[in-house]
Design a protein around this motif. Structure first.
Motif, short mmCIF file in Angstrom:
data_model
loop_
_atom_site.label_atom_id
_atom_site.label_comp_id
_atom_site.label_asym_id
_atom_site.label_seq_id
_atom_site.Cartn_x
_atom_site.Cartn_y
_atom_site.Cartn_z
N HIS A 819 30.18 84.20 76.87
CA HIS A 819 29.99 82.77 76.64
C HIS A 819 31.36 82.10 76.66
CE1 HIS A 819 27.96 79.15 75.17
NE2 HIS A 819 28.99 78.99 74.35
N ILE A 820 31.52 81.11 77.53
CA ILE A 820 32.79 80.39 77.63
C ILE A 820 32.52 78.91 77.40
CG2 ILE A 820 34.71 79.75 79.13
CD1 ILE A 820 34.50 82.45 80.43
N GLU A 821 32.93 78.45 76.24
CA GLU A 821 32.73 77.05 75.88
C GLU A 821 33.96 76.56 75.12
OE1 GLU A 821 29.44 74.09 73.70
OE2 GLU A 821 29.17 76.28 73.67
N PRO A 822 35.02 76.25 75.82
CA PRO A 822 36.26 75.85 75.15
C PRO A 822 36.11 74.50 74.46
CG PRO A 822 36.48 75.58 77.51
CD PRO A 822 35.17 76.27 77.30
N LEU A 823 36.90 74.35 73.41
CA LEU A 823 36.96 73.07 72.71
C LEU A 823 37.99 72.19 73.42
CD1 LEU A 823 36.43 71.07 70.45
CD2 LEU A 823 38.00 72.38 69.00
N ILE A 867 29.17 79.20 81.38
CA ILE A 867 30.30 78.32 81.12
C ILE A 867 29.74 76.94 80.78
CG2 ILE A 867 32.42 77.35 82.05
CD1 ILE A 867 32.17 79.76 84.15
N VAL A 868 30.12 76.45 79.62
CA VAL A 868 29.61 75.16 79.14
C VAL A 868 30.76 74.15 79.16
CG1 VAL A 868 28.44 73.96 77.26
CG2 VAL A 868 27.97 76.39 77.67
N THR A 869 30.52 73.01 79.80
CA THR A 869 31.54 71.96 79.90
C THR A 869 31.25 70.84 78.92
OG1 THR A 869 30.31 70.79 81.63
CG2 THR A 869 31.86 72.51 82.34
N PRO A 870 32.23 69.97 78.66
CA PRO A 870 32.04 68.90 77.67
C PRO A 870 30.89 67.95 78.00
CG PRO A 870 34.36 69.17 78.16
CD PRO A 870 33.63 70.02 79.13
N ASP A 871 30.52 67.84 79.27
CA ASP A 871 29.42 66.93 79.60
C ASP A 871 28.05 67.59 79.49
OD1 ASP A 871 29.43 68.61 81.75
OD2 ASP A 871 29.79 67.06 83.27
N GLY A 872 28.02 68.81 78.96
CA GLY A 872 26.76 69.49 78.71
C GLY A 872 26.29 70.37 79.84
#
Length: 892
Positions: A819-823, A867-872
Motif C-alpha cells: 500500500h503506497i499512500e504518501p502524506l 497507489i493512492v493519490t491526494p485526489d482519491g
C-alpha cells in the motif's frame, strides 16, 4: 538423482532471475544447528507484473552432484518460509541449494545460482571438548592454549568454540574473532552459543597452537541497573573442538587437561566498567610460540555447564563503521576527542611513552556546560567512578592499542596520560553492532527529517549489539517494553528478522510457567542472583506493554516478513501471557479496592499488579508507580490488544477453536473497557491524557461516533500543550498515525516539525546524533544531561516517516501486496524512502502539493501495489517502475 543444468520442463523464463538466496533469514550461514533450515529468495525481472505461483528447491552436499532433497513442484506465491524436509543433515557439512520458480503464466524459470549453508554440531553427543580454566580464578582475562599435530595435507578444518565469558580465538597467532563480542547474550542458564571458525588457511603440517582468551563478558561482568557482577558464574572457561578433514580421514582435537591456562596482559575486563591491559606482558608467546609461557600452567577441567550448546542464529557483532575524530583541549586542559557521532563501540589509540606509564580513556555521550567531559549522569555508584573507562600500561614502545572485551556508549573521550597533543590520525572510533544490513532509507526537502532518520538508525545500531538493549551506557539491558514498541520500526531500519527471532527465543525461555515475563530479556537472574534481583524480576514482570512483547512482536514479524515459523514457535508463549492477563483481571486491583465496581464486566478489567504505564510522559520523569496507581485503562486496553492479536495468530495457524476463544475474550474485554473508561460518547477517556485517546483510536476500541469525539478531545489536549505531544514510550509510536487516520494530518505534521521540548526536531537542532531516552535530555535543568542519550524507544517516529510520510506499508504480510499512500503536505516539497522487503526493495518518492504532483515508485517482482493519490485515485500496479501524477492521474 543428479543436479544438471539442463532446462526444466516448460519454456524458460529468460527474463526472470533469482538472487538473494538465504537460509534461516541469513546470507550463506555457516555452522547452523537447524535440522530443517528455511529457504528464501528474491525474483528479479525487467518485465513488469511478474508473480511467483510455484517453486521448487533442490539440495545437495558439496562435492556431490546427487540431489539430497528435491521439494518437487509446489504451488506458492511466497519466496520465503520453505523448510528443508529431506533426509537427516550431517554435522560439519557444507550444502548447496538452488531454486526455480513458476510465474503467473505457468512457465518455469531457469535454476538459480547455488546458495550455500554449512551445518555445525547437530547432535549433542558429538561434543568431545572439555571445559577448561586456569587453576586459580583470574581477576582479569583468562588465557588458554593447546596444540594439535596435523598431517601433511589438510583439505578442511573447522574449529568450534564456546566460552563462559566473551572469547577471542587465535590459531598460530592469526586472530579469527576480531571485534566480535561472542558468545551472544542468551539465557546462560539454559543456552550458550558456540561459534564455528574456518581455520583451514591458518593451520600447517606438524604442531599448531590454538589459543583462546576469555573476558568477563555478560557471563561474569557487570550487568543491568544494579550493576552486579557474577550473575551467571564466577569462573571463566572455554571449550574447543577442532575437526580436520584430509583426503582419506578426519581428525578431532579437543580442549582437555593437556591445555595450559593462566593470566595475561589484560588485567581487568568488564563489559561496562572497561578494560585494563599491561603492554609489558608479552602477547605472542601465548598465541603462537611453540613453548608455553611460564605464567601458564596445566588447566583445571570443569564439569560441562547445564546449558544447551546452540549454534549462532544471528550474524556476529563486528565493526560497522569507523570514525576519524576531532581532537582538542578543554578549558581545563583535558585532551578531548569528538567522533561527531554517538555510538556503541571502542577506541583504537596510538600510544607512546615510558614503560609503566598509564594512559586512561574515559567515555561519555555528553559534555557539561563548561565544555568538560560529563560523566556524573552515568555513574550508578558515584563512590566508584570507574564506569566506561579503559586503561593501558605502556611498555615503552609506540603502538596501536584497543580493548578486546568491553564496549562503551559514547561520542566523546577524554584521554589522560599521554605526552603532548594527539592528532586526528592518532585516534579511531570503532562502532560495534550486529552485522545486519541497513534495510531502509529516508530523505526529505527538510534536511532535519533526514537527520532524524539517521539518529534512529544509529540508536538502532547502538542497541542491536549482542541483544536488544535500552542503552549502550548505563544499563544495557534488554527491556521488553522498548523492543515491543520499536520492533515495527526496526524492520524498516535494519534487517531485523533473525535478530528479533533470537530475542523472542530468549523470551520464551525466560517466561515463567505462570506466564510472567521478566521486564528485561535475558533476565539477568540465576540461582546465584541476589534476593532483590529475584524480587524485581518477579514483581516487575507483570507489566502490560512490556510483557506483551510475547504476543505483539511475533505478530510484527509476521506482518513485515510473512514469518509464520515464528508464530508457530512462539505460540505457547503467547498463550501463557494472555492467560496471565486473564488471571490478573480476575483479581481485585486498586480500582475495585477503592469501591469502584464494573458489574458484569468485573472480571475483564485489569487493575491489579505492577505496570510501568505510559513511561516517560513529558514532565513526569520516571514516574515509577503511575502505571500501577492510574493504569487500569491502559492495562485493560493491552489485555484486549493481545487477546485479539492472539486470535489473529490462531487464524493464521489454522487453530480455529483458539481463534474463536480468543476473539470472544477480546470482545468481552473491549466491552468492559468501554463501559469502564469511555465517558461522554468518547469525549472523555480514562485519565483524560493524550495517550488515553491515542490508544483508544489506534487499538480500535471506539465506535465511529466515539472516534470523532476522541479525536476532537485529543486535538484539544495537544493545543492546550501549545501544540506539543505529551505521550510516553507506549503511545508515542501510535500518535501521528492516530491523528492522520482521523483527519488531522496537518496537526501530525506540526508535532513532527515542532522544535521546542518535547519534540524530535528539538533534539536534532541541539545537535543530537541519536535518539534520547527523555525528551529534554536533562538540558532544561541548568544545562546538565541526565539519562541516556542513545535510546531507540522514541525513535518509532521513523516508522511513521516510512509508512505514512513516504507512504510505504505492507497491505498483506511480508509486503506481498503493498500500500503506497504518501502524506502530501504543504510543509514539505518532496519526500523519498526505500525499504527492503522479503521480495526486494520498494521505493517511493513524491513531490508537489495537494493540488498537483507526482509519485515515483519501484515495486519488486512477485508483488502488487495499490497507489493512492491526494485526489482519491487508486492505481493498481504490478512489479516494475511506475510514475503517477495528479490531478489527472497518468502512468508511465
Amino acid at each position: 538423482m543428479t543436479m544438471k543444468s539442463a532446462k526444466s520442463p516448460g519454456h524458460s523464463l529468460g527474463d526472470v532471475t533469482i538472487s538473494e538466496l538465504r537460509v534461516d533469514a541469513r546470507d550463506t550461514p555457516r555452522g547452523i544447528d537447524s535440522k530443517a533450515p528455511e529457504f528464501s529468495w528474491q525474483l528479479n525481472s525487467s518485465r513488469t507484473g511478474v508473480l511467483q505461483t510455484g517453486w521448487q528447491v533442490q539440495v545437495r552436499r558439496e562435492g556431490s552432484t546427487d540431489v539430497l532433497w528435491d521439494s518437487g513442484e509446489n504451488d506458492g506465491e511466497h519466496p520465503f518460509g520453505h523448510s528443508y524436509s529431506g533426509s537427516l543433515l550431517r554435522s560439519s557439512t557444507t550444502y548447496c541449494w538452488r531454486v526455480r520458480i513458476r510465474d503467473e503464466g505457468a512457465s518455469w524459470s531457469e535454476w538459480s545460482s547455488e546458495g550455500i549453508f554449512e551445518t555445525g554440531i547437530l547432535d549433542a553427543s558429538e561434543w568431545a571438548g572439555e571445559w577448561v580454566t586456569a587453576q586459580d580464578d583470574t581477576a582479569g582475562a583468562l588465557y588458554l592454549r593447546g596444540s594439535a599435530s596435523l598431517p601433511e595435507k589438510i583439505d578442511r578444518a573447522r574449529l568450534y568454540v564456546s566460552s563462559l565469558g566473551w572469547h577471542r580465538l587465535f590459531v598460530n597467532g592469526v586472530d579469527h574473532t576480531g571485534p566480535a563480542l561472542v558468545p551472544r547474550f542468551t539465557p546462560f542458564g539454559k543456552e550458550i552459543e558456540y561459534q564455528m571458525y574456518d581455520v583451514t588457511e591458518s593451520l600447517r603440517p606438524g604442531e599448531n597452537i590454538v589459543a583462546i582468551a576469555v573476558g568477563d563478558g555478560r557471563y561474569r561482568g557487570r550487568l543491568g541497573f544494579f550493576d552486579r557482577r557474577n550473575t551467571f558464574g564466577h569462573t571463566l572457561a572455554a571449550m574447543a573442538q577442532l575437526v580436520v578433514q584430509s583426503e582419506d580421514r578426519s581428525f578431532t582435537f579437543v580442549s582437555d587437561a593437556s591445555w595450559a591456562g593462566g593470566s595475561g596482559r589484560i588485567t581487568e575486563t568488564d563489559p561496562k566498567h572497561g578494560e585494563r591491559a599491561d603492554l609489558r606482558v608479552a602477547e605472542e608467546d601465548w598465541s603462537s610460540a611453540s613453548n608455553t609461557p611460564h605464567r601458564l600452567s596445566p588447566v583445571r577441567v570443569l564439569p560441562a555447564p547445564p546449558a544447551q550448546l546452540i549454534a549462532e542464529q544471528v550474524e556476529r557483532v563486528t565493526d560497522v563503521a569507523r570514525f576519524r575524530p576531532r581532537v582538542w583541549r578543554s578549558p581545563q586542559g583535558a585532551q578531548l576527542v569528538d567522533l561527531g557521532q554517538n555510538i556503541a563501540g571502542i577506541v583504537r589509540l596510538r600510544v607512546a611513552g615510558p614503560a609503566g606509564r598509564t594512559v586512561r580513556m574515559t567515555f561519555s555521550e555528553v559534555l557539561d556546560p563548561d565544555g568538560e567531559l560529563d560523566v556524573e549522569w552515568i555513574l550508578t555508584n558515584p563512590k566508584k567512578p570507574w564506569q566506561q573507562r579503559d586503561e593501558v600500561v605502556l611498555d615503552g614502545s609506540e603502538q596501536w592499542w584497543q580493548p578486546w572485551f568491553t564496549i562503551h556508549g559514547f561520542r566523546y573521550v577524554q584521554i589522560d596520560g599521554l605526552d603532548g597533543d594527539l592528532s586526528a590520525d592518532d585516534v579511531e572510533g570503532i562502532a560495534l553492532s550486529t552485522d545486519v544490513e541497513t534495510a531502509g532509507s529516508f530523505a526529505a526537502s527538510d534536511e532535519r527529517l533526514g537527520q532524524l532518520w539517521q539518529n534512529v538508525l544509529w540508536s538502532t545500531r547502538s542497541n542491536f549489539v549482542d541483544t536488544a538493549t535500552d542503552c549502550p551506557t548505563r544499563e544495557r539491558s534488554g527491556w521488553t517494553g522498548d523492543i515491543q514498541v520499536f520492533a515495527p520500526t526496526a524492520t524498516g531500519v535494519v534487517d531485523s528478522q533473525a535478530f528479533l527471532r533470537r530475542y523472542l527465543r530468549s523470551v520464551s525461555i525466560e517466561q515463567r510457567p505462570n506466564g510472567n515475563i521478566p521486564p528485561w530479556i535475558p533476565s539477568e537472574r540465576t540461582g546465584d542472583a541476589s534476593f532483590i534481583t529475584h524480587l524485581v524480576s518477579e514483581v516487575l514482570g507483570n507489566s502490560v506493554g512490556w510483557g506483551d512483547v510475547a504476543v505483539l512482536t511475533p505478530w510484527d514479524l509476521y506482518r513485515y516478513y510473512g514469518d509464520t515459523a515464528t508464530l508457530e514457535r512462539q505460540y505457547r508463549s503467547m498463550q501463557l501471557w494472555v492467560r496471565r492477563l486473564a488471571r490478573a483481571a480476575r483479581r481485585r486491583g486498586a480500582s475495585r479496592w477503592l469501591a469502584r465496581r464494573f458489574g458484569k464486566h468485573e472480571q475483564y478489567i485489569l487493575d491489579s499488579g505492577f505496570h510501568w504505564g505510559e513511561w516517560l510522559r513529558p514532565g513526569e520523569g520516571f514516574a515509577l508507580l503511575d502505571g500501577t496507581l492510574h493504569g487500569a485503562a491502559l492495562a485493560t486496553a493491552y489485555f484486549e490488544r493481545s487477546s485479539r492479536t492472539l486470535s489473529a495468530v490462531a487464524r493464521v495457524l489454522g487453530r480455529d477453536h483458539d481463534r474463536i476463544r480468543y476473539l470472544e475474550l477480546a470482545d468481552r474485554v473491549r466491552a468492559a473497557w468501554r463501559a469502564a473508561f469511555v465517558h461522554d460518547g468518547g469525549g472523555r477517556i480514562g485519565e483524560d491524557k493524550q495517550d488515553d485517546y491515542v490508544r483508544a483510536l489506534a487499538f480500535g476500541l471506539l465506535t465511529e461516533d466515539e472516534r470523532t469525539r476522541a479525536a476532537d478531545r485529543l486535538e484539544v489536549l495537544i493545543r492546550d500543550a501549545d501544540t506539543h505531544l505529551a505521550t510516553g514510550f507506549l503511545s508515542t509510536p501510535l500518535l501521528l498515525s492516530a491523528l492522520r487516520e482521523n483527519g488531522r494530518a496537518d496537526l501530525a505534521m506540526q508535532l513532527l516539525l515542532q522544535t521546542t521540548t518535547p519534540s524530535w526536531l528539538g533534539q536534532v537542532e541541539r545537535g543530537a546524533t541519536t535518539i534520547w531516552e527523555t525528551w529534554d535530555g536533562g538540558y532544561e535543568e541548568a544545562g546538565r544531561a541526565r539519562a541516556s542519550h542513545n535510546h531507540y524507544a522514541f525513535g518509532t517516529v521513523a516508522g511513521w516517516l516510512r509508512e505514512e510520510l513516504a507512504g510505504i506499508a505492507p497491505a498483506s504480510p511480508g509486503y506481498r501486496h503493498i500500500h503506497i499512500e504518501p502524506l502530501i503536505t504543504e510543509h514539505l516539497d518532496w519526500v523519498e524512502a526505500s525499504v527492503r522487503t522479503p521480495y526486494g526493495e520498494v521505493r517511493s518518492r513524491w513531490e508537489g502539493s495537494q493540488d498537483s504532483g507526482r509519485i515515483d515508485v519501484v515495486i519488486p517482482a512477485g508483488t502488487t501495489a495499490e497507489i493512492v493519490t491526494p485526489d482519491g485515485s487508486v492505481i493498481l500496479a504490478g512489479s516494475g517502475r511506475l510514475a503517477v501524477t495528479w490531478p489527472a492521474s497518468s502512468t508511465g
